[in-house]
Design an enzyme around this catalytic site. Structure first.
Site, PDB file in Angstrom:
ATOM      1  N   ASP A   1      85.864  51.423  57.198  1.00 12.46           N
ATOM      2  CA  ASP A   1      85.357  50.475  58.336  1.00 12.46           C
ATOM      3  C   ASP A   1      85.139  51.370  59.370  1.00 12.46           C
ATOM      4  O   ASP A   1      83.911  50.854  60.289  1.00 12.46           O
ATOM      5  CB  ASP A   1      86.623  50.010  58.659  1.00 12.46           C
ATOM      6  CG  ASP A   1      87.138  48.940  57.770  1.00 12.46           C
ATOM      7  OD1 ASP A   1      86.081  48.241  57.122  1.00 12.46           O
ATOM      8  OD2 ASP A   1      88.431  48.119  57.752  1.00 12.46           O
TER       9      ASP A   1
ATOM     10  N   TYR B   1      96.382  44.436  65.965  1.00 15.95           N
ATOM     11  CA  TYR B   1      97.498  44.015  65.092  1.00 15.95           C
ATOM     12  C   TYR B   1      98.626  44.805  65.049  1.00 15.95           C
ATOM     13  O   TYR B   1      99.935  44.636  64.901  1.00 15.95           O
ATOM     14  CB  TYR B   1      96.652  43.414  63.867  1.00 15.95           C
ATOM     15  CG  TYR B   1      97.702  42.658  62.918  1.00 15.95           C
ATOM     16  CD1 TYR B   1      98.459  41.778  63.458  1.00 15.95           C
ATOM     17  CD2 TYR B   1      97.676  43.114  61.557  1.00 15.95           C
ATOM     18  CE1 TYR B   1      99.312  40.799  62.551  1.00 15.95           C
ATOM     19  CE2 TYR B   1      98.765  42.218  60.844  1.00 15.95           C
ATOM     20  CZ  TYR B   1      99.370  41.240  61.127  1.00 15.95           C
ATOM     21  OH  TYR B   1     100.070  40.335  60.424  1.00 15.95           O
TER      22      TYR B   1
END
Length: 253
Positions: A43, A158
Site C-alpha cells: 500500500d 481505523y
C-alpha cells in the site's frame, strides 16, 4: 483495451522479480505513454505511485507484492491483460494540507489517506480545532489527531478507533489519537467540503509534527486541511473486489 502497460515496482526483491517477469511477458512502456500503470508492491508503494503519476491520464492497477495490500489486487502473472480489461475503476480525491511551521515557513502537501498531527515531545499535544472558520473544540489534549478520506479510513484512522467510511460518501473522518481531554471525545464526521484547521497551543512546550502520506513537517504552528476535488486518482480493481466491497468486508472481519 490495455495494450500499453507501464510496470512500476517497489525496491523489495519480490516486487522487482515480479516486474522482471511481467516485462518479459508483456513488454513495458514509460508511464506517460501507457494505457495503464501496474504498481507492484504494498500500500505504501501504491500511495507513492498515485502521487507520482497524478498528472498522467493512465489509471493505476496494483498487484500485491507487499504485506497488507488493501489498495492492491492479488498477484497473478498469466492473465493480466484479461484482468486489466475487466477491471472496475474507482476515483478518489486527496486531501491538501497547508502547514505553517514556527519559523514562518509554509509547507504544502497532498494526502490520499490522511493528514495526521502528532506530538513530537514527551508531553501531550494541545490542539484547537476549527471547521470552516468556527472554533469547534477550544482545546484537545491528546497524542494527536487526524483527518482521513474514505479511502484512508481503514488505515491509521481505523487503528485510532475512527469510523470506516463508505468509499462513495462525501464525508471526512476527524479522529483523536489517545485523547486525554475531553476525555470521551472520539472525533467527528465532517462534510467533504469542510476546511479543517488545527492550531497548536503552547508549541514551544508541546511541539507537534504534521504528516501527509509520509511527508512530515516538524514544529508546526498551524495546519489547514481540505479535500482537493481538482485532483482525481483513478484506481483499477478486479470485479467484486473494489474499494467499496473491501471497506464493507473490513467491518465484518
Amino acid at each position: 483495451m490495455a495494450s500499453k502497460i507501464a510496470f512500476l515496482a517497489s525496491s523489495a526483491p519480490v516486487a522487482q522479480t515480479a516486474r522482471t517477469a511481467l516485462i518479459t511477458r508483456y513488454g513495458n512502456y514509460e508511464p506517460a505513454e501507457a494505457d495503464v500503470i501496474v504498481a507492484l508492491g504494498g500500500d505504501g508503494f501504491m500511495l507513492r505511485t498515485l502521487h507520482g503519476t497524478q498528472d498522467l491520464p493512465a489509471p493505476v492497477y496494483g498487484m500485491n507484492r507487499g504485506t497488507i495490500g488493501f489498495l492492491m489486487n492479488e498477484y497473478s502473472e498469466s492473465d493480466l491483460v484479461d484482468r486489466l480489461n475487466a477491471a472496475e475503476e474507482e476515483v478518489i480525491n486527496p486531501l491538501t494540507m497547508t502547514a505553517m511551521d514556527r519559523d514562518g515557513v509554509r509547507h504544502d502537501a497532498l494526502a490520499i489517506n490522511e493528514v495526521s498531527l502528532l506530538r513530537a515531545g514527551p508531553q501531550a499535544a494541545k490542539l484547537r480545532i476549527s471547521v470552516d472558520g468556527r472554533v469547534r473544540l477550544a482545546e484537545l489534549v491528546c497524542d494527536g489527531a487526524l483527518l482521513a478520506t474514505p479511502a484512508g479510513s481503514t488505515a491509521y484512522n481505523y487503528s485510532a478507533h475512527g469510523p470506516i467510511l463508505p468509499i462513495g460518501s462525501d464525508v471526512l473522518a476527524l479522529t483523536a489519537i489517545a485523547a486525554f481531554r475531553p476525555r470521551r471525545w472520539r472525533g467527528a464526521l465532517l462534510p467533504k467540503t469542510a476546511m479543517v484547521r488545527f492550531d497548536v497551543i503552547e508549541p514551544e512546550k508541546r511541539p507537534v509534527m504534521a504528516d501527509a502520506d509520509s511527508t512530515s513537517i516538524d514544529n508546526i504552528d498551524w495546519v489547514e486541511i481540505r479535500s482537493e476535488p481538482s485532483i482525481s486518482h483513478r484506481l483499477l480493481f478486479d470485479p467484486g473486489h473494489g474499494l467499496e466491497e473491501r471497506l464493507i468486508s473490513e467491518q465484518f472481519a
